[in-house]
Write a protein that holds these residues in place. Sequence first.
Motif, PDB file in Angstrom:
ATOM      1  N   ALA A 207      29.732  98.440 133.374  1.00 11.96           N
ATOM      2  CA  ALA A 207      30.755  99.205 132.656  1.00 11.96           C
ATOM      3  C   ALA A 207      30.405 100.688 132.619  1.00 11.96           C
ATOM      4  O   ALA A 207      31.259 101.553 132.843  1.00 11.96           O
ATOM      5  CB  ALA A 207      30.913  98.662 131.239  1.00 11.96           C
ATOM      6  N   ILE A 208      29.124 100.992 132.358  1.00  6.37           N
ATOM      7  CA  ILE A 208      28.719 102.410 132.294  1.00  6.37           C
ATOM      8  C   ILE A 208      28.835 103.025 133.687  1.00  6.37           C
ATOM      9  O   ILE A 208      29.351 104.130 133.862  1.00  6.37           O
ATOM     10  CB  ILE A 208      27.283 102.541 131.748  1.00  6.37           C
ATOM     11  CG1 ILE A 208      27.221 102.021 130.309  1.00  6.37           C
ATOM     12  CG2 ILE A 208      26.816 103.996 131.806  1.00  6.37           C
ATOM     13  CD1 ILE A 208      25.804 101.856 129.765  1.00  6.37           C
ATOM     14  N   GLN A 209      28.389 102.276 134.700  1.00  8.43           N
ATOM     15  CA  GLN A 209      28.435 102.786 136.075  1.00  8.43           C
ATOM     16  C   GLN A 209      29.869 103.049 136.532  1.00  8.43           C
ATOM     17  O   GLN A 209      30.147 104.013 137.230  1.00  8.43           O
ATOM     18  CB  GLN A 209      27.776 101.774 136.998  1.00  8.43           C
ATOM     19  CG  GLN A 209      27.525 102.304 138.385  1.00  8.43           C
ATOM     20  CD  GLN A 209      26.468 101.477 139.107  1.00  8.43           C
ATOM     21  OE1 GLN A 209      26.277 100.295 138.806  1.00  8.43           O
ATOM     22  NE2 GLN A 209      25.778 102.092 140.042  1.00  8.43           N
ATOM     23  N   LYS A 210      30.790 102.185 136.106  1.00  9.79           N
ATOM     24  CA  LYS A 210      32.186 102.340 136.505  1.00  9.79           C
ATOM     25  C   LYS A 210      32.966 103.272 135.584  1.00  9.79           C
ATOM     26  O   LYS A 210      34.177 103.435 135.762  1.00  9.79           O
ATOM     27  CB  LYS A 210      32.857 100.962 136.536  1.00  9.79           C
ATOM     28  CG  LYS A 210      32.349 100.089 137.663  1.00  9.79           C
ATOM     29  CD  LYS A 210      32.912  98.679 137.579  1.00  9.79           C
ATOM     30  CE  LYS A 210      32.397  97.848 138.754  1.00  9.79           C
ATOM     31  NZ  LYS A 210      32.574  96.417 138.537  1.00  9.79           N
ATOM     32  N   GLY A 211      32.306 103.828 134.596  1.00  9.55           N
ATOM     33  CA  GLY A 211      32.988 104.749 133.686  1.00  9.55           C
ATOM     34  C   GLY A 211      33.979 104.065 132.772  1.00  9.55           C
ATOM     35  O   GLY A 211      34.970 104.667 132.358  1.00  9.55           O
ATOM     36  N   ARG A 212      33.712 102.823 132.422  1.00 12.61           N
ATOM     37  CA  ARG A 212      34.630 102.087 131.545  1.00 12.61           C
ATOM     38  C   ARG A 212      34.106 102.118 130.112  1.00 12.61           C
ATOM     39  O   ARG A 212      33.616 101.124 129.586  1.00 12.61           O
ATOM     40  CB  ARG A 212      34.757 100.650 132.037  1.00 12.61           C
ATOM     41  CG  ARG A 212      35.506 100.573 133.354  1.00 12.61           C
ATOM     42  CD  ARG A 212      35.526  99.157 133.875  1.00 12.61           C
ATOM     43  NE  ARG A 212      36.484  99.034 134.964  1.00 12.61           N
ATOM     44  CZ  ARG A 212      36.541  97.994 135.781  1.00 12.61           C
ATOM     45  NH1 ARG A 212      35.710  96.988 135.629  1.00 12.61           N
ATOM     46  NH2 ARG A 212      37.446  97.955 136.748  1.00 12.61           N
TER      47      ARG A 212
END
Length: 320
Positions: A207-212
Amino acid sequence: MKKLKWYPCELHCHTIHSDGDFTVSELIETSKERGLKGICLTDHNTYSGREEAAKEKELAILQGIEWTTYFGHMLVLGADRFVEWRDAVPENIDEKMKQVHAAGGLVGIAHPYQLGTPICTGGRWDFKVKDFSLVNYMEIWSEGEPLMNSPNLRARAWWHQLLSEGFRIAPTMGRDWHRKERNKRKGACTYLLCEGDELTSKGIKDAIQKGRTSVSAGPLFYFETDKGETVGDEIEEGERTFKFTVDSERFDAFGFDYEVVPERIVLYTDNLKAAAECKINEEIRTTLNKGYYTAELYGRIGDDENELIAFTAPLYVKEK
Ligand SMILES: [Zn+2]
Ligand SMILES: [Zn+2]
């Protein structure tokens, strides 16, 4: 597409393995009491709490470390091996970030405008990053009240400047949690948009990597477009209708003793330019141009009117 769900998390936690008062199990129990679904263990310069944390079965825990240096504090999450931090200096930080990525880790900038010496040595970010595409996330909000203090406002302004330069950086809240608070105070958390019905450490990382991400002092706040796009997605230019969700029921889980009354929503683009605005039960229809769009939720927090209650990570827009 797999089912996505939002989970409240605390991404910046300390224990007795560095300067916190929590044991690892106290941190885990307190997190569960507060209704958090996931945490990141980020002790200063040590992984020694990792084995105890790895035994936990219910709460999702992503293992991390806070590189605590004279030039700033850098959060490293989910790396599969130790990356040497003791030689990190302002001039080589890009190289160090690349080493973290090579170890499968994420890079976060902690409390970039925290007051420095003598209050907290090295707390302010003085590393000279040349390529901000190496940074996965940044703590736009840090610690507790007031949420709109000078360091947090400066972090928000810097983040928007970097977004307008084309970098993709997820915003987070870091409580920089060290101990059970004696008094109830204002606080916030990071909601993460993850796949599936159960949050896992991998879910936190993805989630953090995908900017969510969405940061909030209470209610879960996010948007979806009429084409089903949401926070963190990359889309093509064109007209869209934004539908907003303000889920105030989530708020009580945190046990804060002040009221939050959401009132209006502002869509921001291009270095904090307001693109559109509406009341909380309304939609926004607008033409999206190349760049990014974030949503902010305003209203009353306790006795304070017109406060920023929550804000989302960007929707990224590319040319058609
Ligand atoms: Zn720190
Ligand atoms: Zn910290």
